[in-house]
Design a protein around this motif. Sequence first.
Motif, short mmCIF file in Angstrom:
data_model
loop_
_atom_site.label_atom_id
_atom_site.label_comp_id
_atom_site.label_asym_id
_atom_site.label_seq_id
_atom_site.Cartn_x
_atom_site.Cartn_y
_atom_site.Cartn_z
N ASP A 8 31.44 52.29 44.77
CA ASP A 8 32.13 52.84 45.94
C ASP A 8 33.37 52.02 46.22
O ASP A 8 33.66 51.02 45.57
CB ASP A 8 31.22 52.83 47.16
N ALA A 9 34.09 52.41 47.26
CA ALA A 9 35.30 51.68 47.66
C ALA A 9 34.98 50.25 48.08
O ALA A 9 35.79 49.35 47.87
CB ALA A 9 36.00 52.42 48.79
N ASP A 10 33.81 50.00 48.68
CA ASP A 10 33.47 48.65 49.10
C ASP A 10 32.82 47.85 47.98
O ASP A 10 32.43 46.71 48.17
CB ASP A 10 32.57 48.68 50.34
N GLY A 11 32.64 48.44 46.78
CA GLY A 11 32.12 47.71 45.63
C GLY A 11 30.63 47.85 45.42
O GLY A 11 30.09 47.26 44.49
N THR A 12 29.95 48.59 46.27
CA THR A 12 28.52 48.75 46.06
C THR A 12 28.26 49.89 45.08
O THR A 12 29.01 50.85 45.02
CB THR A 12 27.79 49.08 47.38
N ARG A 14 25.71 52.69 43.94
CA ARG A 14 24.55 53.47 44.36
C ARG A 14 23.93 54.10 43.12
O ARG A 14 24.60 54.77 42.35
CB ARG A 14 24.96 54.55 45.34
#
Length: 146
Positions: A8-12, A14
Amino acid sequence: MTDKPAPDADGTVRLTPATPRVKVKPAPAAATKAPAPRVVAPAADAPGGGTVKKADFIDRVVARSGVKKKDAKPAIEATLAEIAAIMADGGELILPPVGKLKTVKVKDVGEGAQMLTLKLRTTKDPATPAAMGNTKSGVAEDADDS
């Protein structure tokens, strides 16, 4: 399309649960298809031809064959005795042009007597020996000297 999850944009990252890839083989065609049913005419009552006793039977054979009664009678009686013995032993008898005769059930009714249930499968055309798959009778004709 890639199998790796995208961050994702925050680096997580999923993860999604994996679905197993199962290959299902179809059942063989022969196992799923039943043979086509054969339509057979229902059983009907046999025509009333009357009862033929042994003496009448011998007379009919003599009339058909042209053999003298004193010559034919012992052979006919021996033939009938042999047929009775084969059937009593649970045997099977193939007699063109009559058909295939076999013992299905044997029941002892006492005093040495038995009740036999016989099955007779007739030929398509009882007048021809070829209908039983036997084109030769095993008896030489007058012209056959070899």
